[in-house]
Each structure stands twice: as C-alpha cells, then as structure tokens.
Design an enzyme around this catalytic site. Structure first.
Site, PDB file in Angstrom:
ATOM      1  N   ARG A  92      15.867  21.622  14.334  1.00 28.50           N
ATOM      2  CA  ARG A  92      16.138  22.782  13.882  1.00 28.50           C
ATOM      3  C   ARG A  92      16.716  23.582  14.913  1.00 28.50           C
ATOM      4  O   ARG A  92      16.393  23.654  16.187  1.00 28.50           O
ATOM      5  CB  ARG A  92      14.896  23.504  13.776  1.00 28.50           C
ATOM      6  CG  ARG A  92      14.133  24.058  12.385  1.00 28.50           C
ATOM      7  CD  ARG A  92      12.940  24.388  12.186  1.00 28.50           C
ATOM      8  NE  ARG A  92      12.249  25.209  13.062  1.00 28.50           N
ATOM      9  CZ  ARG A  92      11.545  26.344  13.023  1.00 28.50           C
ATOM     10  NH1 ARG A  92      11.505  26.799  11.811  1.00 28.50           N
ATOM     11  NH2 ARG A  92      11.026  26.928  13.935  1.00 28.50           N
ATOM     12  N   THR A  96      18.611  29.877  14.915  1.00 32.08           N
ATOM     13  CA  THR A  96      18.638  30.214  13.559  1.00 32.08           C
ATOM     14  C   THR A  96      17.629  29.713  12.801  1.00 32.08           C
ATOM     15  O   THR A  96      17.396  29.868  11.525  1.00 32.08           O
ATOM     16  CB  THR A  96      19.943  29.703  12.910  1.00 32.08           C
ATOM     17  OG1 THR A  96      19.993  28.463  13.104  1.00 32.08           O
ATOM     18  CG2 THR A  96      21.325  30.483  13.863  1.00 32.08           C
ATOM     19  N   ASP A 188       4.743  24.164  18.556  1.00 29.16           N
ATOM     20  CA  ASP A 188       5.717  23.027  18.293  1.00 29.16           C
ATOM     21  C   ASP A 188       5.250  21.847  18.354  1.00 29.16           C
ATOM     22  O   ASP A 188       4.853  21.220  19.587  1.00 29.16           O
ATOM     23  CB  ASP A 188       6.906  23.349  19.295  1.00 29.16           C
ATOM     24  CG  ASP A 188       8.000  22.500  18.974  1.00 29.16           C
ATOM     25  OD1 ASP A 188       7.960  21.257  18.746  1.00 29.16           O
ATOM     26  OD2 ASP A 188       9.215  23.014  18.864  1.00 29.16           O
ATOM     27  N   ASP A 191       6.999  19.089  20.659  1.00 27.14           N
ATOM     28  CA  ASP A 191       6.446  19.415  22.209  1.00 27.14           C
ATOM     29  C   ASP A 191       5.247  19.061  22.617  1.00 27.14           C
ATOM     30  O   ASP A 191       5.216  18.568  23.721  1.00 27.14           O
ATOM     31  CB  ASP A 191       7.030  20.745  22.394  1.00 27.14           C
ATOM     32  CG  ASP A 191       8.447  21.320  22.430  1.00 27.14           C
ATOM     33  OD1 ASP A 191       9.230  19.996  22.537  1.00 27.14           O
ATOM     34  OD2 ASP A 191       8.905  22.289  22.624  1.00 27.14           O
TER      35      ASP A 191
HETATM   36  C1  PRP Z   1      10.181  20.574  13.287  1.00 26.13           C
HETATM   37  C2  PRP Z   1       9.109  19.868  12.401  1.00 26.13           C
HETATM   38  C3  PRP Z   1      10.034  19.844  11.028  1.00 26.13           C
HETATM   39  C4  PRP Z   1      10.589  21.373  11.214  1.00 26.13           C
HETATM   40  C5  PRP Z   1      10.089  22.375  10.117  1.00 26.13           C
HETATM   41  O1  PRP Z   1      10.989  19.751  13.856  1.00 26.13           O
HETATM   42  O2  PRP Z   1       8.809  18.697  12.712  1.00 26.13           O
HETATM   43  O3  PRP Z   1      10.910  19.000  11.036  1.00 26.13           O
HETATM   44  O4  PRP Z   1      10.539  21.650  12.531  1.00 26.13           O
HETATM   45  O5  PRP Z   1      10.599  23.551  10.145  1.00 26.13           O
HETATM   46  P1  PRP Z   1      11.386  24.020   8.797  1.00 26.13           P
HETATM   47  O6  PRP Z   1      10.395  23.787   7.656  1.00 26.13           O
HETATM   48  O7  PRP Z   1      11.734  25.379   9.270  1.00 26.13           O
HETATM   49  O8  PRP Z   1      12.695  23.184   8.807  1.00 26.13           O
HETATM   50  P2  PRP Z   1      12.268  20.488  14.962  1.00 26.13           P
HETATM   51  O9  PRP Z   1      13.316  20.492  14.381  1.00 26.13           O
HETATM   52  O10 PRP Z   1      11.365  21.303  15.795  1.00 26.13           O
HETATM   53  O11 PRP Z   1      12.426  18.803  15.641  1.00 26.13           O
HETATM   54  P3  PRP Z   1      11.552  17.813  16.563  1.00 26.13           P
HETATM   55  O12 PRP Z   1      10.407  17.339  15.565  1.00 26.13           O
HETATM   56  O13 PRP Z   1      12.480  16.881  17.001  1.00 26.13           O
HETATM   57  O14 PRP Z   1      11.012  18.728  17.636  1.00 26.13           O
HETATM   58  N1  URA Z   2       8.316  23.422  13.777  1.00 30.37           N
HETATM   59  C1  URA Z   2       7.060  23.173  14.697  1.00 30.37           C
HETATM   60  O1  URA Z   2       6.789  22.304  15.333  1.00 30.37           O
HETATM   61  N2  URA Z   2       6.202  24.091  14.530  1.00 30.37           N
HETATM   62  C2  URA Z   2       6.508  25.283  13.616  1.00 30.37           C
HETATM   63  O2  URA Z   2       5.508  26.204  13.822  1.00 30.37           O
HETATM   64  C3  URA Z   2       7.408  25.449  13.032  1.00 30.37           C
HETATM   65  C4  URA Z   2       8.460  24.460  13.189  1.00 30.37           C
END
Ligand code: PRP
Ligand code: URA
Length: 197
Positions: A92, A96, A188, A191
């Site tokens: 993500r 945005t 997150d 993280d």
């Molecule tokens: C997070 C999570 C989902 C997404 C959800 O991943 O694991 O994939 O955000 O958000 P959305 O429903 O608004 O799309 P992120 O993109 O932060 O990547 P990561 O798992 O590598 O931290």
């Molecule tokens: N991704 C995350 O890890 N947490 C949130 O709350 C939204 C997107």
C-alpha cells in the site's frame, strides 16, 4: 481466539509475543474456514485394533499476501501440511493507500482447489480485491479470505467485487482513519510482526 486478538491489539505487545498470537489466532480461523472441506474415510491400525478416521480430500492452496500474510502461513500449514502455497506481494502506498503488486507466484491448476487467501488486515479492501482479481484470473473458483481485523469499508468492497468469496474474520472494527488505518485496529501488522516500526 479473543485473548489472542486483544494481545495483538495491545500496543505494548512486543514482536515475539505478537508473532505467537498471530499464529494462535490464525490456526483457529483456518480451522473455521476449512470446516466444510470434503474428506475421505481412512482406517489405521492402533496398537490394539483398526480405527476409522477421516482426512482432507481437497487440494488446498494457501496464498499469503506479502508481507503481513506470512505471519499467518505457518499456522495454516500446521493445520493442512499438504497444502500448496502461492505468494502475492502487494504494497500500500503510504500516502494514497492504493495497493500495487510487486510479486506473484501461484501454483497451477487452481480451478479445482480450495484457496485460502491469508492477509491479517482488510482495511479499504484495495489489496484484497487486487489479490482476488489475480486469483480469479489464474482460475481460482473457491476462494476463502481469512483476516484478523477488518473494516466495514473493506468487507463491503470485497463483497461487492467478489460476492462468492467467503470472509472469515473475528473482528469488524469501527472505521478507517484519514490515513486509511483501521480504528481501533492494531496498527501496522507487518511492522509489528517484524519490528520495522
Ligand atoms: C497491509 C495489509 C493488507 C493491506 C490492507 O499491507 O497486510 O495487505 O495493508 O489494506 P487495504 O485493505 O487498504 O488495501 P501493506 O500494504 O501495509 O504491506 P506489508 O504487509 O508489506 O506491510
Ligand atoms: N494495514 C495495516 O497493517 N493496518 C491497518 O490498519 C491498515 C492497513
């Protein structure tokens, strides 16, 4: 289930406990999502006599959405060791909140498989829909989405875009904030899982 969810939500939970709780809750959710899988009868010999039992008779494919979905993978494989594994990498954008794909590797022959897509957070639903679009293009027909915390917006988008996909989640939270984070949520997930805050 809910003790693990509370530990995940607690900002004071360190990554090592966070990982353990993610495994615990994922195991329980995966058990729920696979309750109706077809099974076949088998007989084994105990030290005393023959005993009837059942084993899963479906091709199960687990698809973690990288990176956070990896925190749920071991739990699902513990439950279904013979499952095949595909990977979808989505990130993500921090401003945005729009997800873009950076990786995909899926097993062949998804048409007859039960696909368990695992991603702990369903926020706007953009990532889930992008991953589900990809799975559909690859032929998947029976897809179940397992997540740990969902927002109403994400659930609605998935239901609108992929009405046949069943969503398994223990929590639909209140709302998204201005940065598209789930509130109260747990922050997150990736993280906190990997200590990259
Ligand atoms: C997070 C999570 C989902 C997404 C959800 O991943 O694991 O994939 O955000 O958000 P959305 O429903 O608004 O799309 P992120 O993109 O932060 O990547 P990561 O798992 O590598 O931290
Ligand atoms: N991704 C995350 O890890 N947490 C949130 O709350 C939204 C997107």
């Amino acid at each position: 289930m809910h003790d693990a969810l509370v530990a995940l939500r607690n900002a004071a939970t360190p990554p090592e406990v966070f990982r353990r709780m993610a495994v615990r809750i994922s195991l329980l959710l995966a058990a729920e999502a696979t309750r109706d899988l077809p099974s076949e009868a088998i007989t084994v010999k105990t030290p005393l006599a023959a005993a009837d039992g059942k084993r899963v008779a479906a091709d199960v494919v687990v698809v973690p959405v990288l990176r956070a979905g990896l925190g749920m993978l071991d739990a699902v494989l513990e439950l279904i060791p013979a499952a095949r594994v595909g990977h979808i990498g989505l990130q993500r954008d921090e401003i945005t909140a729009v997800a873009s794909q950076y990786y995909a590797k899926l097993p062949r022959g998804l048409e007859e498989s039960v696909v368990l897509m695992i991603d702990p957070m369903l926020a706007t639903g953009g990532s889930a829909v992008a991953a589900l679009d990809l799975l559909k293009r690859a032929g998947a027909r029976d897809v179940r989405l397992i997540c740990i915390v969902a927002a109403p917006e994400g659930v609605a988008l998935v239901e609108r875009s992929h009405p046949r996909v069943r969503i398994y989640t223990p929590a639909i939270d209140r709302e998204l904030n201005a940065h598209k984070f789930i509130v109260p949520g747990l922050g997150d997930f990736g993280d906190r899982l990997y200590g990259t805050v």
